[in-house]
Scaffold this active site. Sequence first.
Site, PDB file in Angstrom:
ATOM      1  N   SER A  88     -17.359 -22.490  27.628  1.00  0.00           N
ATOM      2  CA  SER A  88     -16.130 -22.638  28.082  1.00  0.00           C
ATOM      3  C   SER A  88     -15.369 -22.567  26.662  1.00  0.00           C
ATOM      4  CB  SER A  88     -15.989 -23.754  28.634  1.00  0.00           C
ATOM      5  OG  SER A  88     -16.502 -24.924  28.144  1.00  0.00           O
ATOM      6  N   PRO A 103     -16.705 -36.384  21.194  1.00  0.00           N
ATOM      7  CA  PRO A 103     -16.811 -37.565  20.110  1.00  0.00           C
ATOM      8  C   PRO A 103     -15.826 -37.494  19.032  1.00  0.00           C
ATOM      9  CG  PRO A 103     -18.958 -36.719  20.903  1.00  0.00           C
ATOM     10  CD  PRO A 103     -17.899 -35.672  21.448  1.00  0.00           C
ATOM     11  N   HIS A 139     -20.155 -28.362  20.180  1.00  0.00           N
ATOM     12  CA  HIS A 139     -18.828 -28.276  20.757  1.00  0.00           C
ATOM     13  C   HIS A 139     -18.768 -27.648  22.137  1.00  0.00           C
ATOM     14  CE1 HIS A 139     -16.069 -30.442  17.890  1.00  0.00           C
ATOM     15  NE2 HIS A 139     -17.179 -30.488  17.297  1.00  0.00           N
ATOM     16  N   ASP A 140     -19.496 -26.655  22.338  1.00  0.00           N
ATOM     17  CA  ASP A 140     -19.750 -26.016  23.466  1.00  0.00           C
ATOM     18  C   ASP A 140     -20.230 -27.031  24.550  1.00  0.00           C
ATOM     19  OD1 ASP A 140     -19.745 -24.124  25.713  1.00  0.00           O
ATOM     20  OD2 ASP A 140     -21.678 -23.262  24.893  1.00  0.00           O
ATOM     21  N   ASP A 177     -22.280 -33.595   3.385  1.00  0.00           N
ATOM     22  CA  ASP A 177     -23.655 -33.895   2.903  1.00  0.00           C
ATOM     23  C   ASP A 177     -23.475 -33.974   1.294  1.00  0.00           C
ATOM     24  OD1 ASP A 177     -26.002 -34.973   2.525  1.00  0.00           O
ATOM     25  OD2 ASP A 177     -27.150 -33.178   3.295  1.00  0.00           O
TER      26      ASP A 177
HETATM   27  C1  HEM Z   1     -21.411 -37.874  16.805  1.00  0.00           C
HETATM   28  C2  HEM Z   1     -20.417 -37.038  16.824  1.00  0.00           C
HETATM   29  C3  HEM Z   1     -19.884 -36.245  15.989  1.00  0.00           C
HETATM   30  C4  HEM Z   1     -18.571 -36.293  15.388  1.00  0.00           C
HETATM   31  C5  HEM Z   1     -17.765 -37.443  15.533  1.00  0.00           C
HETATM   32  C6  HEM Z   1     -18.629 -35.033  14.538  1.00  0.00           C
HETATM   33  C7  HEM Z   1     -17.400 -34.972  13.671  1.00  0.00           C
HETATM   34  C8  HEM Z   1     -17.374 -34.036  12.825  1.00  0.00           C
HETATM   35  C9  HEM Z   1     -16.266 -33.641  11.857  1.00  0.00           C
HETATM   36  C10 HEM Z   1     -14.914 -34.299  12.027  1.00  0.00           C
HETATM   37  C11 HEM Z   1     -16.403 -32.415  11.361  1.00  0.00           C
HETATM   38  C12 HEM Z   1     -15.416 -31.678  10.233  1.00  0.00           C
HETATM   39  C13 HEM Z   1     -14.797 -30.752  10.866  1.00  0.00           C
HETATM   40  C14 HEM Z   1     -13.958 -30.031  10.162  1.00  0.00           C
HETATM   41  O1  HEM Z   1     -13.253 -30.471   9.193  1.00  0.00           O
HETATM   42  O2  HEM Z   1     -14.056 -28.580  10.241  1.00  0.00           O
HETATM   43  C15 HEM Z   1     -17.746 -32.086  11.652  1.00  0.00           C
HETATM   44  C16 HEM Z   1     -18.421 -30.930  11.001  1.00  0.00           C
HETATM   45  C17 HEM Z   1     -19.573 -30.586  11.429  1.00  0.00           C
HETATM   46  N1  HEM Z   1     -20.216 -30.891  12.558  1.00  0.00           N
HETATM   47 FE1  HEM Z   1     -20.027 -32.893  13.504  1.00  0.00          FE
HETATM   48  N2  HEM Z   1     -19.445 -34.593  14.652  1.00  0.00           N
HETATM   49  C18 HEM Z   1     -20.537 -34.781  15.545  1.00  0.00           C
HETATM   50  C19 HEM Z   1     -21.977 -34.538  15.693  1.00  0.00           C
HETATM   51  C20 HEM Z   1     -22.286 -33.228  15.589  1.00  0.00           C
HETATM   52  C21 HEM Z   1     -23.169 -32.852  15.967  1.00  0.00           C
HETATM   53  C22 HEM Z   1     -24.215 -33.284  17.283  1.00  0.00           C
HETATM   54  C23 HEM Z   1     -23.606 -31.599  15.323  1.00  0.00           C
HETATM   55  C24 HEM Z   1     -24.521 -30.492  15.837  1.00  0.00           C
HETATM   56  C25 HEM Z   1     -25.758 -30.743  16.267  1.00  0.00           C
HETATM   57  C26 HEM Z   1     -22.571 -31.561  14.418  1.00  0.00           C
HETATM   58  C27 HEM Z   1     -22.483 -30.234  13.564  1.00  0.00           C
HETATM   59  C28 HEM Z   1     -21.458 -30.275  12.605  1.00  0.00           C
HETATM   60  C29 HEM Z   1     -21.379 -29.489  11.566  1.00  0.00           C
HETATM   61  C30 HEM Z   1     -22.528 -28.298  11.084  1.00  0.00           C
HETATM   62  C31 HEM Z   1     -20.045 -29.532  10.753  1.00  0.00           C
HETATM   63  C32 HEM Z   1     -19.724 -28.584   9.579  1.00  0.00           C
HETATM   64  C33 HEM Z   1     -18.685 -27.422  10.279  1.00  0.00           C
HETATM   65  C34 HEM Z   1     -18.245 -26.911   8.800  1.00  0.00           C
HETATM   66  O3  HEM Z   1     -18.608 -26.812   7.735  1.00  0.00           O
HETATM   67  O4  HEM Z   1     -17.190 -25.957   9.239  1.00  0.00           O
HETATM   68  N3  HEM Z   1     -21.831 -32.334  14.385  1.00  0.00           N
HETATM   69  N4  HEM Z   1     -18.222 -32.908  12.618  1.00  0.00           N
END
Ligand code: HEM
Length: 320
Positions: A72, A156, A62-63, A238
Amino acid sequence: MVLSFILLLITTYFLGFSQSQLQVGFYDSTCPNAEAVVAAIVRDAAASNPNTAPVLLRLHFHDCFVEGCEGSILIDNGLETDERQAFGHQGVGGFDIIERAKSQLEAECPGTVSCADIVALAARDAVVVAKGPFYEVETGRRDGMVSNVTLADDMPDVGDSVMSLKAKFFKKGLNEKDLVVLSAAHTIGTAACFFMGQRLYSFTPAGGSDPSINPVLLPELKSTCPEKGDVGVRLPIDRGSAETFDIQILQNIRSGFAVLQSDASLYQDQATRSVVVDSYFVPFGPSFEADFASAMVRMGRIGVHTGSQGTIRRTCAAFN
Ligand code: HEM
Ligand SMILES: *[C@@H]1O[C@H](CO)[C@@H](O)[C@H](O)[C@H]1NC(C)=O
């Protein structure tokens, strides 16, 4: 002849200069303990809170996707216009851990280590905590001077089409393979039911739930998230392996067990599906862990400030 030689010298000079000046071990002489300090703080935090690793890994993404990897998102002026308040940053955290590392580093090497680098290092250490691959992190980023909530409009989104996800990654200099491999960061962590509402109860265009959800998974998701849009309830992203960094997430995507709609969509697009998601499951295919590590390094180069650009903040939440 002489003139063209001089021109050549000048162009190579400027080309070299405008290139990223990140390097592995940037703090080796100026703050030799920098990486060890960050790693120890991440390990400590993870030992007391299982959410640490996923939250720190997500923070780096997100950064980097808003204004580049320049911290930021860390700015907290207490204003609605702070980037941190963006809708697309819902659930992002880990700020306290970054700030703890920063204050220890300020005590050891004042004015030296940027917040943006701490975020990048902490993401790597988070992957290691979750039993994923260790990789070298390039450092030398400097901190940005802008925090503007509008600039996060382009993050995204979980409901984006795969076309739109690709376009957003292309805009950052990343490709289809990076999109899939980096989405596989969802191998750890949880999501709020808030992000599941559309997929479970009002999927477009037909309404109801996303037909690509495996029939075994659908009732599970619905019973955890019985209502649209609950922010308080969270579910593992997952399924079956949410604490460990592994390839299970891609297996889940292949078999209809993806939890997030954006992950599921990666299996519906011909390019992301055949070129990438499936390629890791053929004998002698590429190494998912090595590809993930190199995609993280490339993500960490997005829009960085180096050299005399930007600043080194004294605290990560405030401009100096
Ligand atoms: C491709 C676009 C992506 C979308 C649309 C997306 C969307 C999301 C959403 C909706 C969540 C749940 C957030 C929450 O409820 O707190 C999430 C969690 C997460 N995302 Fe993504 N994500 C994307 C790409 C990525 C990328 C590139 C990374 C890191 C390289 C990433 C790492 C994570 C991780 C580790 C979580 C778990 C966070 C937690 O347990 O608090 N995501 N993501
Ligand atoms: C924030 O960014 C938008 C879009 O670039 C711009 O129109 C706006 O003026 C900026 N706001 C501030 C407070 O800088």
